[in-house]
Design a protein around this motif. Structure first.
Motif, PDB file in Angstrom:
ATOM      1  N   HIS A   2      10.182 -31.488  31.041  1.00  0.00           N
ATOM      2  CA  HIS A   2       8.944 -31.544  30.287  1.00  0.00           C
ATOM      3  C   HIS A   2       8.791 -30.348  29.366  1.00  0.00           C
ATOM      4  CE1 HIS A   2       4.439 -31.366  29.881  1.00  0.00           C
ATOM      5  NE2 HIS A   2       4.708 -32.587  29.508  1.00  0.00           N
ATOM      6  N   SER A   3       9.098 -29.148  29.871  1.00  0.00           N
ATOM      7  CA  SER A   3       9.013 -27.970  29.001  1.00  0.00           C
ATOM      8  C   SER A   3      10.144 -27.015  29.352  1.00  0.00           C
ATOM      9  CB  SER A   3       7.661 -27.268  29.131  1.00  0.00           C
ATOM     10  OG  SER A   3       7.588 -26.593  30.356  1.00  0.00           O
ATOM     11  N   ALA A   4      10.449 -26.123  28.397  1.00  0.00           N
ATOM     12  CA  ALA A   4      11.462 -25.098  28.606  1.00  0.00           C
ATOM     13  C   ALA A   4      10.812 -23.732  28.442  1.00  0.00           C
ATOM     14  CB  ALA A   4      12.588 -25.253  27.598  1.00  0.00           C
ATOM     15  N   THR A   5      11.324 -22.754  29.187  1.00  0.00           N
ATOM     16  CA  THR A   5      10.799 -21.397  29.106  1.00  0.00           C
ATOM     17  C   THR A   5      11.943 -20.428  28.874  1.00  0.00           C
ATOM     18  OG1 THR A   5       8.965 -21.899  30.594  1.00  0.00           O
ATOM     19  CG2 THR A   5       9.575 -19.576  30.371  1.00  0.00           C
ATOM     20  N   LEU A   6      11.788 -19.601  27.864  1.00  0.00           N
ATOM     21  CA  LEU A   6      12.752 -18.531  27.615  1.00  0.00           C
ATOM     22  C   LEU A   6      12.124 -17.206  28.004  1.00  0.00           C
ATOM     23  CD1 LEU A   6      14.446 -19.285  24.167  1.00  0.00           C
ATOM     24  CD2 LEU A   6      15.647 -18.660  26.272  1.00  0.00           C
ATOM     25  N   LEU A   7      12.867 -16.426  28.777  1.00  0.00           N
ATOM     26  CA  LEU A   7      12.491 -15.034  29.064  1.00  0.00           C
ATOM     27  C   LEU A   7      13.532 -14.158  28.379  1.00  0.00           C
ATOM     28  CD1 LEU A   7      11.637 -15.228  32.859  1.00  0.00           C
ATOM     29  CD2 LEU A   7      10.074 -14.538  31.050  1.00  0.00           C
ATOM     30  N   ILE A   8      13.057 -13.261  27.521  1.00  0.00           N
ATOM     31  CA  ILE A   8      13.971 -12.490  26.680  1.00  0.00           C
ATOM     32  C   ILE A   8      13.608 -11.013  26.733  1.00  0.00           C
ATOM     33  CG2 ILE A   8      14.683 -12.081  24.277  1.00  0.00           C
ATOM     34  CD1 ILE A   8      13.722 -15.045  23.778  1.00  0.00           C
ATOM     35  N   HIS A   9      14.630 -10.147  26.827  1.00  0.00           N
ATOM     36  CA  HIS A   9      14.353  -8.759  26.449  1.00  0.00           C
ATOM     37  C   HIS A   9      15.570  -8.193  25.729  1.00  0.00           C
ATOM     38  CE1 HIS A   9      16.423  -6.278  29.619  1.00  0.00           C
ATOM     39  NE2 HIS A   9      16.272  -7.350  30.336  1.00  0.00           N
ATOM     40  N   CYS A  10      15.292  -7.307  24.777  1.00  0.00           N
ATOM     41  CA  CYS A  10      16.354  -6.711  23.966  1.00  0.00           C
ATOM     42  C   CYS A  10      15.766  -5.508  23.238  1.00  0.00           C
ATOM     43  CB  CYS A  10      16.880  -7.724  22.951  1.00  0.00           C
ATOM     44  SG  CYS A  10      15.637  -8.303  21.788  1.00  0.00           S
ATOM     45  N   GLN A  11      16.631  -4.818  22.521  1.00  0.00           N
ATOM     46  CA  GLN A  11      16.108  -3.699  21.752  1.00  0.00           C
ATOM     47  C   GLN A  11      15.135  -4.216  20.698  1.00  0.00           C
ATOM     48  OE1 GLN A  11      19.051  -1.045  19.969  1.00  0.00           O
ATOM     49  NE2 GLN A  11      17.319   0.200  19.248  1.00  0.00           N
ATOM     50  N   ASP A  12      14.039  -3.495  20.514  1.00  0.00           N
ATOM     51  CA  ASP A  12      13.056  -3.946  19.534  1.00  0.00           C
ATOM     52  C   ASP A  12      13.599  -3.784  18.116  1.00  0.00           C
ATOM     53  OD1 ASP A  12      10.656  -4.989  18.679  1.00  0.00           O
ATOM     54  OD2 ASP A  12       9.689  -3.028  18.527  1.00  0.00           O
ATOM     55  N   ARG A  13      13.262  -4.735  17.271  1.00  0.00           N
ATOM     56  CA  ARG A  13      13.556  -4.607  15.840  1.00  0.00           C
ATOM     57  C   ARG A  13      12.599  -5.524  15.089  1.00  0.00           C
ATOM     58  NH1 ARG A  13      19.458  -6.834  14.852  1.00  0.00           N
ATOM     59  NH2 ARG A  13      19.962  -5.866  16.861  1.00  0.00           N
ATOM     60  N   ILE A  63      20.471 -26.533  24.819  1.00  0.00           N
ATOM     61  CA  ILE A  63      19.598 -25.456  24.319  1.00  0.00           C
ATOM     62  C   ILE A  63      20.220 -24.092  24.568  1.00  0.00           C
ATOM     63  CG2 ILE A  63      17.345 -24.361  24.555  1.00  0.00           C
ATOM     64  CD1 ILE A  63      16.200 -27.114  25.286  1.00  0.00           C
ATOM     65  N   ALA A  64      20.741 -23.898  25.774  1.00  0.00           N
ATOM     66  CA  ALA A  64      21.295 -22.594  26.108  1.00  0.00           C
ATOM     67  C   ALA A  64      22.407 -22.197  25.145  1.00  0.00           C
ATOM     68  CB  ALA A  64      21.815 -22.595  27.550  1.00  0.00           C
ATOM     69  N   ASP A  65      23.324 -23.102  24.928  1.00  0.00           N
ATOM     70  CA  ASP A  65      24.444 -22.800  24.021  1.00  0.00           C
ATOM     71  C   ASP A  65      23.969 -22.467  22.611  1.00  0.00           C
ATOM     72  OD1 ASP A  65      26.438 -22.943  25.807  1.00  0.00           O
ATOM     73  OD2 ASP A  65      27.111 -24.975  25.277  1.00  0.00           O
ATOM     74  N   GLN A  66      23.076 -23.291  22.127  1.00  0.00           N
ATOM     75  CA  GLN A  66      22.643 -23.103  20.752  1.00  0.00           C
ATOM     76  C   GLN A  66      21.837 -21.804  20.593  1.00  0.00           C
ATOM     77  OE1 GLN A  66      22.204 -26.871  19.270  1.00  0.00           O
ATOM     78  NE2 GLN A  66      21.316 -26.276  17.280  1.00  0.00           N
ATOM     79  N   PHE A  67      20.982 -21.534  21.588  1.00  0.00           N
ATOM     80  CA  PHE A  67      20.208 -20.300  21.529  1.00  0.00           C
ATOM     81  C   PHE A  67      21.138 -19.094  21.605  1.00  0.00           C
ATOM     82  CE2 PHE A  67      17.854 -16.813  23.586  1.00  0.00           C
ATOM     83  CZ  PHE A  67      16.843 -16.652  22.663  1.00  0.00           C
ATOM     84  N   ARG A  68      22.169 -19.199  22.449  1.00  0.00           N
ATOM     85  CA  ARG A  68      23.107 -18.089  22.575  1.00  0.00           C
ATOM     86  C   ARG A  68      23.787 -17.808  21.244  1.00  0.00           C
ATOM     87  NH1 ARG A  68      26.344 -20.172  26.018  1.00  0.00           N
ATOM     88  NH2 ARG A  68      25.238 -19.433  27.867  1.00  0.00           N
ATOM     89  N   ALA A  76      21.968  -9.374  20.709  1.00  0.00           N
ATOM     90  CA  ALA A  76      22.255  -8.695  21.973  1.00  0.00           C
ATOM     91  C   ALA A  76      21.097  -8.795  22.959  1.00  0.00           C
ATOM     92  CB  ALA A  76      22.616  -7.224  21.716  1.00  0.00           C
ATOM     93  N   MET A  77      20.651 -10.023  23.139  1.00  0.00           N
ATOM     94  CA  MET A  77      19.514 -10.263  24.034  1.00  0.00           C
ATOM     95  C   MET A  77      19.949 -10.457  25.478  1.00  0.00           C
ATOM     96  SD  MET A  77      17.432 -13.070  21.807  1.00  0.00           S
ATOM     97  CE  MET A  77      16.314 -12.606  20.478  1.00  0.00           C
ATOM     98  N   HIS A  78      19.129  -9.990  26.422  1.00  0.00           N
ATOM     99  CA  HIS A  78      19.166 -10.457  27.809  1.00  0.00           C
ATOM    100  C   HIS A  78      18.189 -11.617  27.884  1.00  0.00           C
ATOM    101  CE1 HIS A  78      21.075  -6.648  29.164  1.00  0.00           C
ATOM    102  NE2 HIS A  78      20.443  -6.193  28.096  1.00  0.00           N
TER     103      HIS A  78
END
Lengths: 284, 284, 284, 284
Positions: A2-13, A63-68, A76-78
């Protein structure tokens, strides 16, 4: 899903939010929740974004592949990707105290939580009747100084066999080895019965009484190899007075422990927690 | 005097409440407030009793003597006698932060508290304009490693000259010597900007941020020669999140400090505090 | 019996504490807890006193008579006498929501509370599996406008048959008739899912959402014939924000309801509550 | 200007976050804070975004025009643009109670808040000495049933003359007319001394005492023409007991009022509040 959730952290820019939301909007995803945070001191960017998959142009499996490719690797996201139709599988470790276990099982059983609990592990047989009552497998693995390594191997085998996603230490009175902990980074949640960093270790209610504090607390945190020093997820407190004996602190603390542990489990399974530099970002 | 208040503690034994209330009832005193507490573990008895003096058979000036003879000495009591028409005289020690000072002076000035504040002492001149605004004498006594002894002597001379009953350290950033402290047992109240015993000493908000706690606190306590370890009078907390920078913690903490210090001053001057074994009994 | 507890209220007059404590001390009772309160406005005296029976001169069975003769009748007291070896018998009324019921049963089952729960009554069959799981008799008595009188008669027969001391409405969604209520004065405890007197009646979480409050609450109270207007025993609150939907309020409220109801049951069975003039005195 | 803040609400649609952040990123603005919220029920989108202006391509004076053309008009947005170098000008209305006024002035004076307070208006002369002490103009405009219209005209003339941005009613005991209120939509903040919607109107502490509540509260809200029914900005509570007289409730409530009003003023001047449908979205 129904929905997808991305959790992301990386250097700010500059432009991160714009690029990420554009990825979703361009593929016809409707964002239903977005929260971001910048740790200005360390220049780290955090984001949680959830979007509906109904008319999303990318199939869930891709989704995972394409987002990567498009974003995660170039920037360089986690990151983690979760889907709302996954049901997390939780193991509960206990010793002799039943209140947190009862509370957890009641929430699962009544449908308040969408979590499967197929496995309870204990170093004592005392709480087996509760597991039986809820129809959950209960393994007794007593720990002694001599058998700790084998018993932990057995515990890990159980976690693998039951396909467990994360572990909750519901007043489990044994210290896990660093090896064990390293296998489940940010996947072991503990409840400590004090307002950390005050009163780490054993018998915090006795220490709180002796110090004469006017407030007691409870702390849920991810377990790291340093005792009671992992990233804090939730804390709460209750006022006490000179009238309260150690037994009263224990009694009042029980309710805190239940609540504070439940909030951690809720936020963990709702994918609302990002952990960084021994701190947590909680998008609640 | 309108009413008298006895604060008593002694070894517990049968019939104490009965004997004390009988002393008051027999002399035609009407009890308007009675609270007692027994520390069951240490077998210590605590009591606060307040009664109207209007028709009391013993003149106010003789109550202390008569109580001593009849009860306090035979029963080896520790006790204090206070009258409601006394106005306590408070000195405030400050450094550079104005929020607690402002809050204290506003409460006194507006009649919320019946306390005289004739004296403010500081190691810095910064807050003199506030003292001037409220018409209160302000002494600047800078402290260096070399002059601490003389400056404390000067401080004590001021406390004597101004006839001060108790001292409030309103974010005073100097550590008092044990000699100073010993002269004012349970008569120096400090506000510490953390939830003690977590984060004692300097820069607790920075430590709280670094540890990633989800709650910050403030603690008021009587000063003893061990730093930040005296009997706790009041504590309170506020929830914080990953969004809060150190500056936010400082800002949110200010309000806590004001409140928690004010509660301690209120309870102290209302004679509601008994201190024993580094803990407080607060009859509120 | 290990200890006895007297709950007393009567018109205030001089010497009451002295006379009551003298009664206990004279008969060689050791007071382990005493709290008193005077409603200065209405001139009413309240007291809770608990004493050890081990060396008490009056046999447990005769205390009531002797206290009545010596003190209660001459001084026109309202009073109750309880013994610590009595186990109160509680019936729980429920509808479809399981969280309060689960919490209550877990506390009884784990030994946290010394309360017997032999009987659960509901207007729906939904929660029977929980009752079965805990081995408790569960009666389904559906209520319609036409059968309410008979069903209440049946409920009362059950309460009598099971020898019930007090009733807890654990989110029971029916309004009891005044006749029913009058039979159990201060013996029916309800949990209302709002911070009374805000949002009485049905759907308080929806009302709270619509009003845009920043805090939601729960209230436990003794049931009187006026809906949601009986003497309040306990209240607590939790902060909410614009991010919280009605469903979030319901979820967060559940935990409050459990806690606030549990505190009421604890204080009731610990004999810490005196009710007067639609208010409660809680000696906790 | 150091940073700019946009507050936006409009009908929700896909890609809003993406388009707004793209506008900022494309012009070389660095977002330092972004929060958004969707009211899923009403399909309304809310956003607060703050970005550094240092290297921003659009001159500060032209941002409003360009944003209007590019986004606000095409997307039918309600929006406000603020710059961090503006100092808001606040007028305080008071009657006889000094505690909120003192607290506000202390925060401004000590630099905790960057707010100018050039004007205090009252229907009583009582608090003029405080205004004098802080060097602020104080106007006494007594209100009677007959002169209300003229006095409000005079108040509005003062607000205009002093170039006031928003008004704080710091326990101002008069009801403003709808005409007055309509001139300052979401620019008048009131503190009400109860936990609304419980106990609106006069004497809430007396009502709270009579009802026997175990918690009292305070509520800050924007003033609308319906008494005590405007959008709630902040609320907080404190536990009370049977020991607390009405006077104790008033005393404990004072501290709540100060805090809850201060939080509203802080959030208002930090541009963290969006008001919609009689509710507030607070991005804190």
């Amino acid at each position: 899903p129904h929905s997808a959730t991305l959790l992301i952290h990386c250097q700010d820019r500059q432009g991160l939010v714009s690029r990420i939301t554009d990825f979703i909007a361009r593929n016809n995803g409707n964002i239903i929740y977005l929260d971001q945070h910048v740790d200005a001191q360390k220049q780290v960017f955090f984001m949680r974004v959830e979007w509906e998959l109904e008319s999303f142009a990318i199939p869930a499996a891709d989704i995972a592949d394409q987002f990567r490719q498009e974003l995660a690797e170039p920037l360089a996201m986690h990151w983690q990707l979760h889907f709302s139709d996954e049901t997390p599988r939780m193991a509960v470790f206990v010793s002799k105290l039943p209140h947190c276990l009862f509370d957890i099982l009641a929430r699962c059983q009544s449908g308040e939580w969408n979590i499967d609990v197929p496995l309870i592990v204990s170093n004592h047989p005392d709480l087996k009747p509760i597991a039986d009552r809820f129809g959950i497998d209960y393994y007794v693995l007593p720990i002694t100084p001599n058998n700790k390594q084998e018993q932990e191997a057995e515990q890990r085998a159980l976690l693998a066999r039951y396909n467990i996603d994360f572990v909750v230490l519901a007043r489990y009175m044994q210290i896990l080895s660093p090896e064990f902990i390293d296998h489940y980074p940010e996947r072991i949640i503990n409840i400590h019965h004090s307002f950390l960093p005050a009163f780490p270790g054993a018998k915090p209610y006795h220490s709180a009484y002796a110090r004469g504090v006017k407030i007691i607390g409870a702390t849920s945190h991810y377990v790291t190899s340093e005792l009671d020093a992992g990233p804090i997820i939730a804390q709460d407190v209750v006022h006490v007075s000179h009238r309260d004996s150690v037994e009263d602190l224990v009694r009042k603390g029980r309710d805190l422990e239940k609540l504070v542990l439940a909030r951690a489990i809720w936020n963990h399974t709702q994918r609302k927690i990002l952990s960084y530099d021994n701190r947590t970002v909680i998008f609640d």
